[in-house]
Design a protein around this motif. Sequence first.
Motif, PDB file in Angstrom:
ATOM      1  N   UNK A   1      33.944  43.170  44.903  1.00  0.00           N
ATOM      2  CA  UNK A   1      34.955  43.082  43.851  1.00  0.00           C
ATOM      3  C   UNK A   1      36.280  42.567  44.393  1.00  0.00           C
ATOM      4  N   UNK A   2      36.632  42.964  45.611  1.00  0.00           N
ATOM      5  CA  UNK A   2      37.883  42.508  46.215  1.00  0.00           C
ATOM      6  C   UNK A   2      37.873  40.993  46.399  1.00  0.00           C
ATOM      7  N   UNK A   3      36.795  40.470  46.961  1.00  0.00           N
ATOM      8  CA  UNK A   3      36.674  39.020  47.162  1.00  0.00           C
ATOM      9  C   UNK A   3      36.681  38.298  45.820  1.00  0.00           C
TER      10      UNK A   3
ATOM     11  N   UNK B   1      27.522  41.141  39.625  1.00  0.00           N
ATOM     12  CA  UNK B   1      28.478  41.536  38.591  1.00  0.00           C
ATOM     13  C   UNK B   1      28.659  43.047  38.630  1.00  0.00           C
ATOM     14  N   UNK B   2      29.756  43.516  38.044  1.00  0.00           N
ATOM     15  CA  UNK B   2      29.967  44.967  37.937  1.00  0.00           C
ATOM     16  C   UNK B   2      30.881  45.256  36.763  1.00  0.00           C
ATOM     17  N   UNK B   3      30.768  46.464  36.238  1.00  0.00           N
ATOM     18  CA  UNK B   3      31.640  46.944  35.169  1.00  0.00           C
ATOM     19  C   UNK B   3      31.976  48.397  35.465  1.00  0.00           C
ATOM     20  N   UNK B   4      33.249  48.699  35.598  1.00  0.00           N
ATOM     21  CA  UNK B   4      33.722  50.042  35.957  1.00  0.00           C
ATOM     22  C   UNK B   4      34.421  50.645  34.741  1.00  0.00           C
TER      23      UNK B   4
ATOM     24  N   UNK C   1      37.880  49.675  32.978  1.00  0.00           N
ATOM     25  CA  UNK C   1      39.029  49.454  33.854  1.00  0.00           C
ATOM     26  C   UNK C   1      38.933  48.115  34.571  1.00  0.00           C
ATOM     27  N   UNK C   2      37.807  47.839  35.199  1.00  0.00           N
ATOM     28  CA  UNK C   2      37.600  46.586  35.924  1.00  0.00           C
ATOM     29  C   UNK C   2      36.193  46.063  35.641  1.00  0.00           C
ATOM     30  N   UNK C   3      36.059  44.751  35.597  1.00  0.00           N
ATOM     31  CA  UNK C   3      34.736  44.149  35.517  1.00  0.00           C
ATOM     32  C   UNK C   3      34.838  42.703  35.989  1.00  0.00           C
TER      33      UNK C   3
ATOM     34  N   UNK D   1      24.963  33.896  32.714  1.00  0.00           N
ATOM     35  CA  UNK D   1      23.564  34.306  32.839  1.00  0.00           C
ATOM     36  C   UNK D   1      23.323  35.661  32.159  1.00  0.00           C
ATOM     37  N   UNK D   2      24.330  36.145  31.429  1.00  0.00           N
ATOM     38  CA  UNK D   2      24.164  37.391  30.691  1.00  0.00           C
ATOM     39  C   UNK D   2      24.258  38.656  31.521  1.00  0.00           C
ATOM     40  N   UNK D   3      24.777  38.557  32.757  1.00  0.00           N
ATOM     41  CA  UNK D   3      24.839  39.741  33.626  1.00  0.00           C
ATOM     42  C   UNK D   3      25.838  40.767  33.107  1.00  0.00           C
ATOM     43  N   UNK D   4      27.024  40.297  32.700  1.00  0.00           N
ATOM     44  CA  UNK D   4      28.022  41.233  32.198  1.00  0.00           C
ATOM     45  C   UNK D   4      27.568  41.858  30.882  1.00  0.00           C
ATOM     46  N   UNK D   5      26.846  41.100  30.090  1.00  0.00           N
ATOM     47  CA  UNK D   5      26.299  41.646  28.839  1.00  0.00           C
ATOM     48  C   UNK D   5      25.336  42.783  29.146  1.00  0.00           C
TER      49      UNK D   5
END
Length: 250
Positions: free
Chosen positions: A40-42, A127-130, A171-173, A182-186
């Motif tokens: 996430x930092x990068x 991907x990530x969603x926090x 908060x973060x994603x 590619x629908x990863x965040x979905x």
Amino acid sequence: MVHMYRFTHRMIEVIQDDNAQDNKTVVPAEVTLANLTMFSTVLFMTEFHKMGMGDSVDISKTCNMSEWHRRLYAGTRKQASNTSREDEDEYIDILTLLPKPIPEAGVIYATTSKSPNDASDKEKFTSFLFAHHKQSIAQTIPSLPSQGASIDKLSPETQALISKLGVTHIWLCGSDPEQRRHGLMVQCLNQLEKDVYTWKSSGQASGIITVHTIPQAFPGMVHFLTKNEFQGGDKVVGGDAGKVLFWKEV
């Protein structure tokens, strides 16, 4: 090959594994909160450089282990009889605390990719969603009425639930630039919505998901939110310049 994981203050769970047999899944050694933090930092450093903000934004202040651990326990403050204003941001070590329901804490959903043709290939975060619990919704003033209803248009019953149970706040994603569209965040958002619905059904959450964004800096985020049935767009009072609130009821 895409896998999905759920990170909480107590464990990492595999919640999607296409190759799982007999529901037996193992979390690879490289899928850790520390490695997710590095990813996430990068990711955000790259984004802010593209925005022309470069090193003027201290990404390490947000994407660091202590801050992520703190938010994974919903910012449980130290209990002190004489707490000064300066002490309000001090937090206990979550490892010393008793288990806490996830709806009252934080959760991260992350996807990884791995080549199906190379058994030695390591999983890489894509991907990530926090999301974490907030006791209340930020105050807003009308700014983008065309984006949908304001948060104060919610039914009295829902507003009462928010007052009692708070909201689930994203908060973060973010997604790897090479893996976008590619629908990863979905997938991450859909899993969050499933969990929030479960928490709401058991009386642990209000069913409201909120997120702040800055349309001028992240127009793609506004498109993503509206496409996934979020409403709002009102300016957050006291927030960063241009920050707005979007919300969704599940």
